[in-house]
Design a protein around this motif. Sequence first.
Motif, mmCIF file in Angstrom:
data_model
loop_
_atom_site.group_PDB
_atom_site.id
_atom_site.type_symbol
_atom_site.label_atom_id
_atom_site.label_comp_id
_atom_site.label_asym_id
_atom_site.label_seq_id
_atom_site.Cartn_x
_atom_site.Cartn_y
_atom_site.Cartn_z
ATOM 1 N N SER A 44 0.552 -1.494 -0.077
ATOM 2 C CA SER A 44 0.021 0.305 -0.109
ATOM 3 C C SER A 44 1.045 0.993 -0.402
ATOM 4 O O SER A 44 0.582 2.306 -0.379
ATOM 5 N N GLN A 47 2.385 1.755 -3.398
ATOM 6 C CA GLN A 47 0.883 1.676 -3.990
ATOM 7 C C GLN A 47 0.392 3.891 -4.315
ATOM 8 O O GLN A 47 0.592 4.551 -4.830
ATOM 9 N N ALA A 50 3.000 5.804 -5.959
ATOM 10 C CA ALA A 50 2.799 5.873 -7.187
ATOM 11 C C ALA A 50 1.285 6.461 -7.956
ATOM 12 O O ALA A 50 1.431 7.419 -8.488
ATOM 13 N N HIS A 51 0.135 7.153 -6.764
ATOM 14 C CA HIS A 51 -0.339 7.551 -7.308
ATOM 15 C C HIS A 51 -0.175 8.964 -7.458
ATOM 16 O O HIS A 51 -0.268 9.550 -8.076
ATOM 17 N N PHE A 60 -2.860 5.329 -14.095
ATOM 18 C CA PHE A 60 -2.232 4.715 -12.844
ATOM 19 C C PHE A 60 -2.621 3.265 -13.136
ATOM 20 O O PHE A 60 -2.044 2.525 -12.174
ATOM 21 N N ASN A 61 -4.101 3.441 -13.019
ATOM 22 C CA ASN A 61 -4.199 1.972 -13.040
ATOM 23 C C ASN A 61 -3.693 1.627 -14.176
ATOM 24 O O ASN A 61 -3.230 0.313 -14.157
ATOM 25 N N SER A 64 -0.513 -0.140 -12.271
ATOM 26 C CA SER A 64 -0.576 -0.692 -11.325
ATOM 27 C C SER A 64 -1.270 -1.658 -11.974
ATOM 28 O O SER A 64 -1.014 -3.043 -10.828
ATOM 29 N N GLN A 65 -2.173 -1.874 -12.878
ATOM 30 C CA GLN A 65 -2.351 -3.674 -13.191
ATOM 31 C C GLN A 65 -1.070 -4.528 -13.905
ATOM 32 O O GLN A 65 -0.278 -5.725 -13.204
ATOM 33 N N GLN A 68 1.338 -4.877 -10.347
ATOM 34 C CA GLN A 68 0.104 -5.536 -9.689
ATOM 35 C C GLN A 68 0.697 -7.399 -10.092
ATOM 36 O O GLN A 68 0.755 -8.424 -10.053
ATOM 37 N N TRP A 73 3.553 -5.703 -6.184
ATOM 38 C CA TRP A 73 3.469 -4.593 -5.626
ATOM 39 C C TRP A 73 4.831 -4.568 -4.719
ATOM 40 O O TRP A 73 4.521 -4.309 -3.625
ATOM 41 N N ILE A 111 9.269 3.167 -9.398
ATOM 42 C CA ILE A 111 8.183 3.626 -10.192
ATOM 43 C C ILE A 111 8.710 5.065 -11.356
ATOM 44 O O ILE A 111 8.202 4.933 -12.288
ATOM 45 N N TRP A 129 0.459 -1.254 -20.951
ATOM 46 C CA TRP A 129 -0.902 -2.312 -20.466
ATOM 47 C C TRP A 129 -1.710 -3.285 -21.312
ATOM 48 O O TRP A 129 -1.945 -4.538 -20.884
#
Length: 138
Positions: A44, A47, A50-51, A60-61, A64-65, A68, A73, A111, A129
Motif C-alpha cells: 500500500s 501504491q 505511485a499514485h 495510474f490504473n 498498477s495492473q 500487480q 507491488w 516507480i 498495459w
Amino acid sequence: MSVSVIRRIASPKKALTAAAVAAATAGMALSAAPAQAATPASASSAQAIAHKMIPDARQFNAFSQIVQRESGWNPSATNASSGAYGLVQALPGSKMASAGADWKTNPATQIKWGLDYMNSRYGSPAKAWAFWQANHWY
C-alpha cells in the motif's frame, strides 16, 4: 513407507523438475512467482507513492495492473528464473540505477524508472498495459 515414497518426499527439486518437464511436454509453461509476497503495508505504501507520481487515474490504473502482475507491488521481488527485479521487474535490475542509486530499496526510484520505461517504449502506461494484455509481458 517404501524407499521410493521417501525419495519423492525428500527430493522436491526432482519432483518440480519432473513437473516442469511434464508441463513442457504438454505444451504448458510454468512461471516463477516473485521471490516473496509484499506485505500489505509495503504494497500500500508503494501504491500511494505511485499514485502521487501518476495523478492521471487511467495511467495510474494501467501502471498498477502491470505492477500487480509483475511483482505484486513487492519492491524487492526477484524472478528466480530471469533475475528481473523490483516493482516493474527490470532486467537486469541494475538498469534502475539510472533513476537513483537507491534503486534496490526505494519504491519511488523503481516507480520513476518504470514510468520512464513505459513512456519511452510504449508512449504511456496505458499503452504498456494494452501490450501486456496482448502478450503477458511488456
